[in-house]
Write a protein that holds these residues in place. Sequence first.
Motif, short mmCIF file in Angstrom:
data_model
loop_
_atom_site.label_atom_id
_atom_site.label_comp_id
_atom_site.label_asym_id
_atom_site.label_seq_id
_atom_site.Cartn_x
_atom_site.Cartn_y
_atom_site.Cartn_z
N LEU A 99 43.84 56.16 20.15
CA LEU A 99 43.90 56.02 21.55
C LEU A 99 42.93 57.42 22.04
O LEU A 99 43.63 58.54 21.73
CB LEU A 99 45.05 56.01 22.04
CG LEU A 99 45.20 56.21 23.69
CD1 LEU A 99 44.25 54.93 24.39
CD2 LEU A 99 46.77 55.77 24.07
N GLY A 100 41.94 57.26 22.81
CA GLY A 100 41.13 58.42 23.24
C GLY A 100 40.72 58.21 24.64
O GLY A 100 40.45 57.33 24.82
N VAL A 101 41.00 59.42 25.40
CA VAL A 101 40.65 59.32 26.77
C VAL A 101 40.01 60.74 26.83
O VAL A 101 40.40 61.71 26.58
CB VAL A 101 41.72 59.21 27.71
CG1 VAL A 101 41.37 59.23 29.12
CG2 VAL A 101 42.53 57.87 27.31
N VAL A 102 38.61 60.38 27.48
CA VAL A 102 37.85 61.59 27.85
C VAL A 102 37.84 61.70 29.65
O VAL A 102 37.47 60.74 30.03
CB VAL A 102 36.58 61.78 27.34
CG1 VAL A 102 35.73 63.17 28.09
CG2 VAL A 102 36.34 61.83 26.09
N LEU A 103 38.69 62.73 30.19
CA LEU A 103 38.62 62.49 31.57
C LEU A 103 37.37 62.94 32.37
O LEU A 103 36.63 63.57 31.82
CB LEU A 103 39.85 63.66 32.03
CG LEU A 103 41.27 63.31 31.47
CD1 LEU A 103 42.22 64.28 31.75
CD2 LEU A 103 41.57 61.80 31.97
N GLN A 139 44.17 60.89 20.25
CA GLN A 139 45.45 60.52 19.69
C GLN A 139 45.38 59.50 18.21
O GLN A 139 44.60 58.70 18.76
CB GLN A 139 46.47 59.89 20.32
CG GLN A 139 46.88 60.74 21.78
CD GLN A 139 47.76 61.95 21.34
OE1 GLN A 139 48.22 62.12 20.29
NE2 GLN A 139 47.98 62.90 22.38
N VAL A 140 45.91 59.86 17.18
CA VAL A 140 45.97 58.79 16.00
C VAL A 140 47.53 58.88 15.67
O VAL A 140 47.91 59.79 15.09
CB VAL A 140 45.10 59.21 14.93
CG1 VAL A 140 45.24 58.28 13.63
CG2 VAL A 140 43.62 59.48 15.44
N THR A 172 50.17 53.04 24.07
CA THR A 172 50.59 54.33 24.32
C THR A 172 50.62 55.28 23.19
O THR A 172 51.14 55.10 21.93
CB THR A 172 52.26 54.32 24.97
OG1 THR A 172 51.95 53.53 25.93
CG2 THR A 172 52.72 55.61 25.00
N ALA A 173 50.21 56.74 23.33
CA ALA A 173 50.27 57.57 22.25
C ALA A 173 50.31 58.80 22.83
O ALA A 173 49.65 59.45 23.65
CB ALA A 173 48.85 57.68 21.37
N GLY A 174 51.42 59.41 22.60
CA GLY A 174 51.74 60.88 23.21
C GLY A 174 51.71 60.67 24.81
O GLY A 174 52.65 59.89 25.17
N ASP A 175 51.16 61.72 25.36
CA ASP A 175 51.18 61.58 26.90
C ASP A 175 49.85 60.80 27.35
O ASP A 175 49.65 60.94 28.63
CB ASP A 175 50.95 63.18 27.27
CG ASP A 175 52.12 63.92 26.87
OD1 ASP A 175 53.27 63.20 26.85
OD2 ASP A 175 52.08 65.17 26.61
N VAL A 176 49.24 59.91 26.62
CA VAL A 176 48.43 58.89 27.24
C VAL A 176 48.76 57.59 26.96
O VAL A 176 49.26 57.12 25.87
CB VAL A 176 47.04 59.24 26.26
CG1 VAL A 176 45.94 58.50 26.80
CG2 VAL A 176 46.70 60.69 26.40
N VAL A 178 47.83 60.04 32.22
CA VAL A 178 47.65 61.19 31.20
C VAL A 178 48.73 62.07 31.99
O VAL A 178 48.83 62.29 33.06
CB VAL A 178 46.23 61.64 31.23
CG1 VAL A 178 46.12 62.96 30.42
CG2 VAL A 178 45.34 60.65 30.76
N ASP A 179 49.40 62.78 31.06
CA ASP A 179 50.49 63.62 31.53
C ASP A 179 51.37 63.10 32.55
O ASP A 179 51.75 64.04 33.75
CB ASP A 179 49.71 64.92 32.01
CG ASP A 179 49.12 65.65 30.73
OD1 ASP A 179 49.60 65.44 29.41
OD2 ASP A 179 48.09 66.45 30.80
N GLY A 180 51.72 61.87 32.54
CA GLY A 180 52.65 61.36 33.73
C GLY A 180 51.86 61.10 35.07
O GLY A 180 52.34 60.57 35.89
N GLU A 181 50.57 61.24 34.95
CA GLU A 181 49.81 60.86 36.14
C GLU A 181 48.82 59.62 35.97
O GLU A 181 48.31 59.53 34.97
CB GLU A 181 48.74 61.74 36.57
CG GLU A 181 47.99 61.57 38.07
CD GLU A 181 46.71 62.49 38.37
OE1 GLU A 181 45.96 62.29 39.13
OE2 GLU A 181 46.86 63.77 37.61
N THR A 182 49.29 58.54 36.81
CA THR A 182 48.64 57.25 36.86
C THR A 182 47.44 57.18 37.52
O THR A 182 47.80 57.49 38.82
CB THR A 182 49.67 56.09 37.03
OG1 THR A 182 50.80 56.05 36.00
CG2 THR A 182 48.97 54.75 36.56
N ARG A 183 46.26 56.48 37.02
CA ARG A 183 45.22 56.44 37.76
C ARG A 183 44.75 55.09 37.74
O ARG A 183 44.69 54.40 36.70
CB ARG A 183 43.85 57.39 37.23
CG ARG A 183 44.53 58.81 37.30
CD ARG A 183 43.44 59.74 36.53
NE ARG A 183 43.97 60.99 36.25
CZ ARG A 183 43.03 61.94 36.06
NH1 ARG A 183 41.72 61.88 36.35
NH2 ARG A 183 43.61 63.30 35.84
#
Length: 356
Positions: free
Chosen positions: A75-79, A87-88, A124-128, A175-180
Motif C-alpha cells: 500500500l503506497g500513497v504519495v501525497l 507500506q509492505v 489498511t497498513a500502518g497509518d495509511v 493518512v495519520d488519522g486525517e481522512t480525505r
Amino acid sequence: MDDLLGTSAADYARFGLEADSIAAWEDGARTDNRPGTYEWWYFDAHLDDGATIVVVFMNKPMASAGGPLSPLLRLGVVLPGGRSLQQVVPFEAEQWSAATDHADVRLGVNRFRGDLREYRIQATAGDVSVDLTLRGEIPPWRPATGHLVYGKRRELTFAWLPSVPQGRVTGSYTVDGETRAASGTGYHDHNWGNVPLHRIVHHWYWARGQAGPYTAIAAHITATKRYRYRPVTVFMLARDGRIIADEGSLVRFETDGVFVDERTGKPVAAATRYVYENGDDRIVVSFARERDIAVTKLVDEMTGWKKAAARLAGFDGAILRFTGPMTVTVYRAGAVIEHHTDPAIWDLVYLGRNLR
C-alpha cells in the motif's frame, strides 16, 4: 506478433478463453498457491487533489514464488505535497482467500473485489488506509490470450489481464488519522504464473496513463538469457473509451537518458517511448520520469535462510516505480495533428543481473 505471446487457436483452447470476450472468472484466482506459482491483483489511482495511490494484494513476494503461500499487502500513497508513504505488510497464510469465479481477494480485514465493471478496494497498513471504488470506463482487455509462454513445450507461463484499463475512482483515503475525499482516474490488472518470474523474465518496463482523450497501457518485456533476451512489446491505445490500436508488432520501443540508480544499482531510463506506426499514421506515447514513488530491492522483502541464500546467489532484483507526464503525439503523413500531456504511472521491474 512474437510467438512468446499465446495467439493461436490452440492457445485459446488451452487456457479456456474466448478471443472476443473476457469473463469475470478470468479475474478470479488462477493459481492454487502451490510452490512455483504466484499471483497478484494491482490497483493504482491518480487523484484530482494530486495524490497517487497504489494497492497490491499478493499471494507471495515477487522473489519467493518458489515457496508456499506467504501473502502480503503493498500500500503506497504519495501525497499532493510529495510526501511518500510506502507500506509492505506480510500476513499469515490462513489470512488469505481468493474466489475463483470473480475477483474477491481477502487479506485479513483487507479486501479487493469486483466484477470487471466495478471494484471496491479496502486496505489498511500502518497509518495509511484506503476505501475506494473503481468503475470501469474502458472494457476489460488482454493482449490475445494474455499469456506469455516459455519452455520447449510452452509449458511455462506469465499471464496478465488489464481488467480495468481506465476507470473513475471515488471514495476516501486516510493518512495519520486525517481522512480525505478521493476522486480521480484509476486502473486495475491481475497477474499470475506457474514459474518464478526471474527464471523467464530478465526485466520489463510497464506504463499506463491517460492524456487528453487517449488511454494507454504499454509494456516491453525482455526474457532471460536462456530465452536469448527476446523482447515482447504489449500495447493498447484507446480514444474516447474505444480501443483504436492493440497490435504490439507495430510498435517500436525506445529509451532515453539511461542512468544507474544508486540505491539498486540498476540501469534505469529517464524516459520510455512507444512508437506505433500503421500506414500514414504514427502515434508516439512517451513516459518521462519525474518522481520516484517506490524503490524496492526484492531481497529486502525476504527473511531468514531465503534472504541469506538470495544474497549468496547474487540475486539483486528490484522494482522502481515512477510518476511523470505521459505524452501522446499523433502524426498523419508526417504532420502533428494532436498533442496531449497528463500525469501517468510507470515502472521498471529488473530481476536479472545488469546487462552490459
